[in-house]
Every structure is written in structure tokens, then in C-alpha cells.
Design a protein around this motif. Structure first.
Motif, PDB file in Angstrom:
ATOM      1  N   MET A   1       0.854  -1.185   0.000  1.00 20.60           N
ATOM      2  CA  MET A   1       0.000   0.000   0.000  1.00 20.60           C
ATOM      3  C   MET A   1       0.890   1.235   0.000  1.00 20.60           C
ATOM      4  O   MET A   1       1.828   1.341   0.785  1.00 20.60           O
ATOM      5  CB  MET A   1      -0.887  -0.001   1.249  1.00 20.60           C
ATOM      6  N   PRO A   2       0.654   2.172  -0.855  1.00 18.54           N
ATOM      7  CA  PRO A   2       1.503   3.343  -0.921  1.00 18.54           C
ATOM      8  C   PRO A   2       1.392   4.190   0.332  1.00 18.54           C
ATOM      9  O   PRO A   2       0.382   4.215   1.013  1.00 18.54           O
ATOM     10  CB  PRO A   2       0.960   4.095  -2.149  1.00 18.54           C
ATOM     11  N   VAL A   3       2.483   4.900   0.615  1.00 17.43           N
ATOM     12  CA  VAL A   3       2.557   5.757   1.785  1.00 17.43           C
ATOM     13  C   VAL A   3       2.444   7.193   1.339  1.00 17.43           C
ATOM     14  O   VAL A   3       3.078   7.605   0.362  1.00 17.43           O
ATOM     15  CB  VAL A   3       3.879   5.520   2.550  1.00 17.43           C
ATOM     16  N   SER A   4       1.660   7.995   2.033  1.00 18.13           N
ATOM     17  CA  SER A   4       1.480   9.399   1.687  1.00 18.13           C
ATOM     18  C   SER A   4       2.716  10.173   2.084  1.00 18.13           C
ATOM     19  O   SER A   4       3.155  10.145   3.225  1.00 18.13           O
ATOM     20  CB  SER A   4       0.253   9.966   2.395  1.00 18.13           C
ATOM     21  N   ALA A   5       3.345  10.886   1.131  1.00 19.24           N
ATOM     22  CA  ALA A   5       4.559  11.653   1.370  1.00 19.24           C
ATOM     23  C   ALA A   5       4.190  13.036   1.875  1.00 19.24           C
ATOM     24  O   ALA A   5       4.016  13.964   1.107  1.00 19.24           O
ATOM     25  CB  ALA A   5       5.399  11.746   0.095  1.00 19.24           C
ATOM     26  N   LEU A   6       4.035  13.177   3.197  1.00 17.71           N
ATOM     27  CA  LEU A   6       3.762  14.456   3.820  1.00 17.71           C
ATOM     28  C   LEU A   6       4.996  14.889   4.575  1.00 17.71           C
ATOM     29  O   LEU A   6       5.560  14.126   5.353  1.00 17.71           O
ATOM     30  CB  LEU A   6       2.565  14.356   4.770  1.00 17.71           C
ATOM     31  N   VAL A   7       5.420  16.149   4.384  1.00 21.53           N
ATOM     32  CA  VAL A   7       6.656  16.661   4.954  1.00 21.53           C
ATOM     33  C   VAL A   7       6.318  17.645   6.061  1.00 21.53           C
ATOM     34  O   VAL A   7       5.550  18.579   5.862  1.00 21.53           O
ATOM     35  CB  VAL A   7       7.525  17.342   3.878  1.00 21.53           C
ATOM     36  N   ALA A  19      -6.316   5.152   3.970  1.00 24.36           N
ATOM     37  CA  ALA A  19      -7.282   4.066   4.075  1.00 24.36           C
ATOM     38  C   ALA A  19      -7.929   3.812   2.718  1.00 24.36           C
ATOM     39  O   ALA A  19      -8.252   4.748   1.989  1.00 24.36           O
ATOM     40  CB  ALA A  19      -8.345   4.406   5.114  1.00 24.36           C
ATOM     41  N   ARG A  20      -8.119   2.561   2.385  1.00 23.00           N
ATOM     42  CA  ARG A  20      -8.712   2.193   1.108  1.00 23.00           C
ATOM     43  C   ARG A  20     -10.207   1.933   1.262  1.00 23.00           C
ATOM     44  O   ARG A  20     -10.776   2.000   2.347  1.00 23.00           O
ATOM     45  CB  ARG A  20      -7.989   0.965   0.530  1.00 23.00           C
ATOM     46  N   VAL A 149      -8.278  10.309   5.002  1.00 23.40           N
ATOM     47  CA  VAL A 149      -8.543   9.240   5.967  1.00 23.40           C
ATOM     48  C   VAL A 149      -7.352   8.287   5.947  1.00 23.40           C
ATOM     49  O   VAL A 149      -7.006   7.739   4.892  1.00 23.40           O
ATOM     50  CB  VAL A 149      -9.846   8.496   5.637  1.00 23.40           C
ATOM     51  N   VAL A 150      -6.706   8.116   7.097  1.00 21.48           N
ATOM     52  CA  VAL A 150      -5.492   7.305   7.179  1.00 21.48           C
ATOM     53  C   VAL A 150      -5.697   6.182   8.184  1.00 21.48           C
ATOM     54  O   VAL A 150      -6.606   6.216   9.020  1.00 21.48           O
ATOM     55  CB  VAL A 150      -4.280   8.172   7.592  1.00 21.48           C
TER      56      VAL A 150
END
Length: 328
Positions: A1-7, A19-20, A149-150
């Protein structure tokens, strides 16, 4: 599952897993069952209590009850719990902002208002289609509200610590303007500093030169002469983290910053290491890297009791090495 790249402000990537559709659908099903059960119970109670009213009054009460229970209640719950409803808590989900922070009332209000159209009136068809099309599984309400939504029940890896700069560079860039440096460059600098010991010497030197040039171009101030690029990057990164700590915790918690704007620099900082005696220089933590030698000869360092011989560069196994060559 891809990870959200938030800095974040410390140039740390937040490993948030969006979340899927299956988990979101299950959470929504739990929430809808609870909401509709509450709606039916309250409607039956009000029907008995308002049996003597005319049809217009009963219709107005029914509309108000629909809005309060099926729209207002989810908005209130998400606002008070910072993005967690009963279904999301059961499935290990949470609604967060695009930057990873907790949502507020306006975010929950937009999501709830759009949910009337894409969930209640269309029986969730619009929400399902939008979640399948979106790269991060967001529905239309998330897009307009700027939320995501995570999943919360995932292991979080600890970010590697950035090695400290040499003590003779601490506070030297207190007046540097860092507002023009993008998050992508901060992330690249942080990743280089935490992994430079694993790179080949020449590759590490070339990367530090390119990153230092990019940083100089963004700040508009040239790097000091005689300072190795890796030391320059570490000092600027430490300055940025000190500023973020001061903004977040106030002046009382900004003790890591040795020199601030308008503060007189101590003698061991204002004076180059070449003019200090071994007893005058303060003890500093050892940086876990060694800076490779540039193509041109680096400035020589006067001999010290615990330092390597003059003209030789400290290696990674030297206990007293800082990894940087101080300016002459």
C-alpha cells in the motif's frame, strides 16, 4: 500500500497510509447503522409526542430531525474526537488534514455537507467511485475539505537523527533567511546528512557540493569560505530546527540554540578554532561521519593534543574527530 509523502517542518516524511475503500466502507457501514438506529428511535419518540400537531409541524420536525441526527451528529462527533467516529475507531482509521494535523470544525462541516449528496442521497455510489479514482482513496468531501482518511494501526519507523554540526559553526547562520528553501530541498539535505556515512567518499562529497549550491541559491547568501559543504549543510539544518523549536515551545525551550538574533556570540564561536587553545574550546559531541577531502587541498589545522596530525584528515575511527575541517 503506498505511503502518503507528507513533509513536516523538520523535513521529516510522515509515513501515513491512506485508508482504502474496503476499510472505509466498513467504517461507514457501522456509522450509518448507528445513525439510522438513533434516527428511528428518536423519530418514533417524537411521533408519539407530536401526534396532536398538524401535518406541517410534523413535517418540519421530521426535516429538522433528519438534519440534526444524520448530518449534525457525525459532524459533531468528528470535531470532538478530532477525526474519529465509532466506525473509524473500530476499523483503526482517522480523518486528518493534508499536512497530517488534526481536523477542525470547518473540515468536519465540509465533509458532512458533501456526505449528504455523495453518501445519503446516492447511497454511497458517488463516494465509492471517487474513492476508487483518487490516488489516496479520498471522496469528494475530502477533496473539498482538504482532508485524508489514514490508518492508525500501522508501525511507525523512527526518523534518523541529524548529526550535529561542529561547535565553531553553531549560531553562525542565525540571520540567514530560510523562507525561500522548499520542503523538498530540506528533505534532501536531511536524507543526505543521515546517510552520508554509508556513501562512497567521492559520491558523498559531490552530493554535498550540489546540495550546498542549491541551498546557497535559495537563501541568497554565499557559504563561508573554508567551510566544508557537509558542515555547512549540518549547521543550516540545525539552525532551522532551532527556529522551529523556538516557535513551537517558546524561548524557554529553545535552549539548544547557542546563539540567537541580538545575542553576543561566545568567544569559542566568534573566534575560529585555529586561534583557540585546546583548553578554551568547549567539548562537543562527536559527529558520526567524516567529510571526504575536496579536490583542492583543505586548510591545514594546527596540532592539538587530541586531534590528528596537521595536514591529515581525520578518519571515521578517530574518537576526537568532528568530521569537518575548521576554517583557517
Amino acid at each position: 500500500m503506498p505511503v502518503s509523502a507528507l513533509v513536516t517542518g523538520d523535513a521529516v516524511v510522515l509515513g501515513l497510509r491512506p485508508a482504502r475503500l474496503p476499510s472505509r466502507a466498513l467504517a461507514l457501514l457501522i456509522d450509518m447503522v448507528v445513525a439510522w438506529a438513533a434516527y428511528l428511535i428518536v423519530s418514533f419518540a417524537l411521533l408519539l409526542a407530536t401526534a396532536s400537531l398538524d401535518d406541517a409541524a410534523q413535517a418540519a420536525i421530521a426535516v429538522a430531525l433528519f438534519v440534526l441526527v444524520l448530518v449534525g451528529a457525525p459532524i459533531a462527533v468528528e470535531t470532538l474526537t478530532h477525526g474519529r467516529s465509532l466506525g473509524k475507531a473500530a476499523c483503526g482509521l482517522r480523518v486528518v488534514r493534508d499536512d497530517g494535523g488534526p481536523i477542525r470544525f470547518r473540515h468536519a462541516l465540509v465533509r458532512g455537507a458533501m456526505g449528504v449528496v455523495e453518501i445519503l442521497l446516492t447511497f454511497g455510489v458517488v463516494a465509492c467511485v471517487a474513492s476508487l479514482v483518487s490516488g489516496r482513496g479520498r471522496r469528494v468531501g475530502d477533496v473539498f475539505a482538504g482532508t485524508l482518511v489514514v490508518r492508525e494501526r500501522v508501525p511507525v519507523a523512527r526518523a534518523a537523527a541529524v548529526p550535529p554540526p561542529p561547535p565553531w559553526l553553531m549560531g553562525r547562520f542565525a540571520g540567514l533567511d530560510l523562507s525561500g528553501v522548499p520542503d523538498a530541498l530540506w528533505l534532501a539535505v536531511r536524507q543526505y546528512l543521515t546517510r552520508m556515512g554509508q556513501l562512497d567518499a567521492q559520491v558523498s562529497w559531490g552530493m554535498s557540493v550540489r546540495l550546498a549550491d542549491d541551498l546557497v541559491a535559495r537563501t541568497g547568501a554565499p557559504a563561508p569560505e573554508g567551510v566544508p559543504p557537509a558542515a555547512y549543510l549540518a549547521a543550516v539544518m540545525a539552525e532551522r530546527q532551532a527556529r522551529d523549536a523556538q516557535r513551537a515551545f517558546g524561548a524557554a525551550r529553545a535552549a539548544d540554540r547557542d546563539v540567537g538574533p541580538g545575542t553576543a556570540a561566545p568567544a569559542w564561536i566568534a573566534t575560529p578554532p585555529s586561534s583557540l587553545s585546546a583548553s578554551a574550546a568547549p567539548s562537543a559531541s562527536v559527529a558520526p561521519w567524516a567529510t571526504p577531502a575536496p579536490a583542492t587541498p583543505a586548510p591545514s589545522t594546527p596540532p592539538a593534543p587530541s586531534a590528528p596530525k596537521q595536514g591529515t584528515e581525520p578518519g571515521p575511527d578517530t574518537p576526537s574527530a568532528t568530521g569537518f575541517v575548521p576554517p583557517a
